[in-house]
Motif scaffolding. Sequence first.
Motif, PDB file in Angstrom:
ATOM      1  N   HIS A  66      42.625  45.731  37.994  1.00 38.85           N
ATOM      2  CA  HIS A  66      41.359  46.344  37.372  1.00 38.85           C
ATOM      3  C   HIS A  66      40.892  45.342  36.118  1.00 38.85           C
ATOM      4  CE1 HIS A  66      42.391  49.474  40.227  1.00 38.85           C
ATOM      5  NE2 HIS A  66      41.384  50.216  39.548  1.00 38.85           N
ATOM      6  N   ILE A 102      42.839  42.643  45.105  1.00 34.01           N
ATOM      7  CA  ILE A 102      42.419  44.198  44.991  1.00 34.01           C
ATOM      8  C   ILE A 102      43.338  44.941  45.930  1.00 34.01           C
ATOM      9  CG2 ILE A 102      40.620  46.037  45.025  1.00 34.01           C
ATOM     10  CD1 ILE A 102      38.660  43.856  44.958  1.00 34.01           C
ATOM     11  N   GLU A 103      44.167  45.806  45.152  1.00 30.31           N
ATOM     12  CA  GLU A 103      45.501  46.510  45.787  1.00 30.31           C
ATOM     13  C   GLU A 103      44.987  46.764  47.076  1.00 30.31           C
ATOM     14  OE1 GLU A 103      45.925  49.030  42.526  1.00 30.31           O
ATOM     15  OE2 GLU A 103      44.131  50.610  43.014  1.00 30.31           O
ATOM     16  N   HIS A 104      44.046  47.419  47.236  1.00 27.82           N
ATOM     17  CA  HIS A 104      43.759  48.161  48.737  1.00 27.82           C
ATOM     18  C   HIS A 104      43.385  46.937  49.937  1.00 27.82           C
ATOM     19  CE1 HIS A 104      44.673  51.691  46.376  1.00 27.82           C
ATOM     20  NE2 HIS A 104      43.299  51.492  45.987  1.00 27.82           N
ATOM     21  N   ASP A 123      46.134  55.833  42.443  1.00 24.32           N
ATOM     22  CA  ASP A 123      44.790  55.231  42.703  1.00 24.32           C
ATOM     23  C   ASP A 123      44.124  56.054  43.672  1.00 24.32           C
ATOM     24  OD1 ASP A 123      42.972  52.515  41.565  1.00 24.32           O
ATOM     25  OD2 ASP A 123      42.574  53.377  43.721  1.00 24.32           O
ATOM     26  N   HIS A 125      41.800  55.556  45.710  1.00 26.97           N
ATOM     27  CA  HIS A 125      41.376  54.688  46.896  1.00 26.97           C
ATOM     28  C   HIS A 125      42.653  54.301  47.535  1.00 26.97           C
ATOM     29  CE1 HIS A 125      37.505  54.962  44.864  1.00 26.97           C
ATOM     30  NE2 HIS A 125      37.346  55.249  45.970  1.00 26.97           N
ATOM     31  N   SER A 299      34.992  44.205  46.334  1.00 34.09           N
ATOM     32  CA  SER A 299      35.674  45.757  46.051  1.00 34.09           C
ATOM     33  C   SER A 299      36.703  46.109  47.374  1.00 34.09           C
ATOM     34  CB  SER A 299      34.794  46.965  45.848  1.00 34.09           C
ATOM     35  OG  SER A 299      34.425  47.493  47.230  1.00 34.09           O
ATOM     36  N   CYS A 300      37.344  47.152  46.923  1.00 30.00           N
ATOM     37  CA  CYS A 300      38.459  47.396  47.994  1.00 30.00           C
ATOM     38  C   CYS A 300      37.778  48.123  49.243  1.00 30.00           C
ATOM     39  CB  CYS A 300      39.489  48.350  47.445  1.00 30.00           C
ATOM     40  SG  CYS A 300      38.643  50.114  46.864  1.00 30.00           S
ATOM     41  N   CYS A 360      38.918  44.033  40.165  1.00 31.13           N
ATOM     42  CA  CYS A 360      38.053  45.277  40.621  1.00 31.13           C
ATOM     43  C   CYS A 360      36.779  44.876  39.851  1.00 31.13           C
ATOM     44  CB  CYS A 360      38.656  46.179  40.054  1.00 31.13           C
ATOM     45  SG  CYS A 360      40.069  46.891  40.995  1.00 31.13           S
ATOM     46  N   CYS A 363      33.257  46.999  39.818  1.00 30.20           N
ATOM     47  CA  CYS A 363      33.161  48.080  40.445  1.00 30.20           C
ATOM     48  C   CYS A 363      33.513  49.271  39.690  1.00 30.20           C
ATOM     49  CB  CYS A 363      34.538  48.156  41.534  1.00 30.20           C
ATOM     50  SG  CYS A 363      34.765  49.652  42.509  1.00 30.20           S
ATOM     51  N   LEU A 364      34.303  49.133  38.760  1.00 26.50           N
ATOM     52  CA  LEU A 364      34.475  49.977  37.811  1.00 26.50           C
ATOM     53  C   LEU A 364      33.831  49.953  36.593  1.00 26.50           C
ATOM     54  CD1 LEU A 364      38.175  50.463  36.205  1.00 26.50           C
ATOM     55  CD2 LEU A 364      37.041  48.514  37.427  1.00 26.50           C
ATOM     56  N   ASN A 382      32.160  51.834  46.234  1.00 26.41           N
ATOM     57  CA  ASN A 382      32.538  53.233  46.868  1.00 26.41           C
ATOM     58  C   ASN A 382      31.673  54.338  45.901  1.00 26.41           C
ATOM     59  OD1 ASN A 382      34.607  53.204  44.927  1.00 26.41           O
ATOM     60  ND2 ASN A 382      35.812  52.359  46.564  1.00 26.41           N
ATOM     61  N   ARG A 388      28.918  54.100  36.218  1.00 22.24           N
ATOM     62  CA  ARG A 388      29.958  53.724  37.136  1.00 22.24           C
ATOM     63  C   ARG A 388      30.071  52.118  36.723  1.00 22.24           C
ATOM     64  NH1 ARG A 388      35.067  54.495  39.218  1.00 22.24           N
ATOM     65  NH2 ARG A 388      35.542  52.904  40.679  1.00 22.24           N
TER      66      ARG A 388
HETATM   67  S1  SF4 Z   1      37.305  51.557  43.608  1.00 22.78           S
HETATM   68 FE1  SF4 Z   1      36.741  49.436  42.552  1.00 22.78          FE
HETATM   69  S2  SF4 Z   1      38.145  49.823  40.911  1.00 22.78           S
HETATM   70 FE2  SF4 Z   1      38.975  51.309  42.182  1.00 22.78          FE
HETATM   71  S3  SF4 Z   1      40.658  49.933  43.461  1.00 22.78           S
HETATM   72 FE3  SF4 Z   1      38.704  49.840  44.507  1.00 22.78          FE
HETATM   73  S4  SF4 Z   1      37.718  47.960  43.831  1.00 22.78           S
HETATM   74 FE4  SF4 Z   1      39.326  48.396  42.274  1.00 22.78          FE
END
Ligand code: SF4
Lengths: 423, 167
Positions: A66, A102-104, A123, A125, A299-300, A360, A363-364, A382, A388
């Motif tokens: 993040h 990014i994790e996802h 998380d 997502h 982003s994810c 990330c 995105c956040l 998303n 945001r």
């Molecule tokens: S929504 Fe945005 S901040 Fe959350 S894991 Fe996905 S890329 Fe990262």
Amino acid sequence: MGMTISEKILAAHAGKKEVSPGDLIQARIDLALGNDITAPVAITEFARIGVDRVFDPEAIALVPDHFTPNKDINSAEQAKVLREFARKYQITHYFEVGRMGIEHCLLPEQGLVGPGDLIIGADSHTCTYGALGAFSTGVGSTDLAAAMAAGEVWLKVPPSIKFHFYGQLQPFVGGKDLILYTIGQIGVDGALYSAMEFTGETIASLGMDDRFTMANMAIEAGAKNGIFAVDERTIEYVTGRYKKPYTIYTSDPDAEYRLTYEWDVSTLEPQVALPHLPENVRPVREVGNIELQQVVIGSCTNGRLSDLRAAAQILKGHKIHRDLRLIIIPGTQEIYQQALREGLIEIFIDAGAAVSTPTCGPCLGGHMGILARGERALATTNRNFIGRMGHPESEVYLSSPVVAAASAVKGRIVHPEEVLKSA
Amino acid sequence: MLKGKVWRFGQDVDTDMIIPARYLNTSDPAVLAAHCFADVAPEFARQVVPGEIIVADKNFGCGSSREHAPLALKAAGISCVIAASFARIFYRNALNIGLPILESEAAAQEVKAGDLLQVDLAEGINTNLSSGRVYQTKPFPPFMRELINGGGLIPYLRQKLAGTGEV
Ligand code: SF4
């Protein structure tokens, strides 16, 4: 009584023959995920449990994604907590900056999630992995702490809602448009508590990246998880990545659904979500003249290879609008490298984009592209909640990568055809 | 068995109503309890008696994922929250900190402020001693009752994992 895929996976992990919506179960997990925001809190809670090891060092994934590469001292301290915990408990799947993503985007790519798995992540997502026919959901930090210690989580079995799509999609229309359309139809609490099950011939024709995008945004309709049946594409994706044996679950014909939606999407246009909720969705040609100061592709939700390819297809031979910044963030190092090999990164830089290491970031509203007061961005992310991506008086619109790329060229939100026609 | 008088709330009680954000700079339960419902029901914190029960309409606990909200209710002495439905994260947080919560649309429709309720978590039977009406909810499975009785997820695990020597 028949069961849905979601119910079958939960039953199997709870050691039960069957479960039904509303049941509280205690289930064995296959993987627990934490990131640099949520894991430090979980690590503090973990210490309170008083165990001296984690339940399985191979079934925990820790991803500092993040605020990394660390944007300030606080975020560096948080990432350090994660790193030290990972070392102390010999967590196999800790991904350091330079080797992460990014994790996802990262977990499926690295073969850490597979069909029939039960995955929890601190998380929201985490629902992304439902694209692979897994039951995957976001939980709190206390849940993550408990899961790391005991390998179990308690869950309330959600009712399922079926989303059946049919008809062949128009050019420039894909998974992002389908999920935005869906959220536009049912609202941000339209699937509260529930499992969203995506089916139909349109879904069968989608590639994995599009399915990840759709499952990713299930939470944006309030859902507990989003899920797809496993087919040849799923199997092709996990083959060679996912090393464990897996079970394929399918919904029974007499399974019960709380609701069923059926949509003919053959005439669906590219969709855009207007500020400040993902449910404010309109076809791109109906958003009006919206000038942009920034476009973010990544982003994810949409930072995968096919997303970058789609953006490059639009950007090739074009320069972005002179009054606009375009930020492109590949989802993982592997995606970044493949994009380099395919010449996509060169196309982006030629067009005038800033390309970043996976994070990330914007995105956040974390770093790498924060909006000033009154600025407006179109992003492939998303969420477009108030503030945001930066200042509370900035605005975020959401779209697919092709719409984002075309809009970066024109400096306002446009249908991709506008760019291709003018070429 | 829980027994207590009822506090009534409507629908969409959000986490800012339960504990306003300006009090989030502490996680001291006593401080949180003192400011519980400070903006929407200022008399609550002064008058609530340990063991009392909240009954509300749909979507109780919506808003942020702050664990402070169920903590504030629990510290104020609330023994149980019954609502037509709960926001998903509040639901998890409440049970994780050991605050029992139950879903009952019928109870949400009929129970009035000041009614005396009796709640049997093991059987899922809620009796309105004032009106005589009985509301059946899904009983908590044994592990969830243990978790609630043990004070929440972390204490529950501490006991469980220490008890068996497992993990
Ligand atoms: S929504 Fe945005 S901040 Fe959350 S894991 Fe996905 S890329 Fe990262």
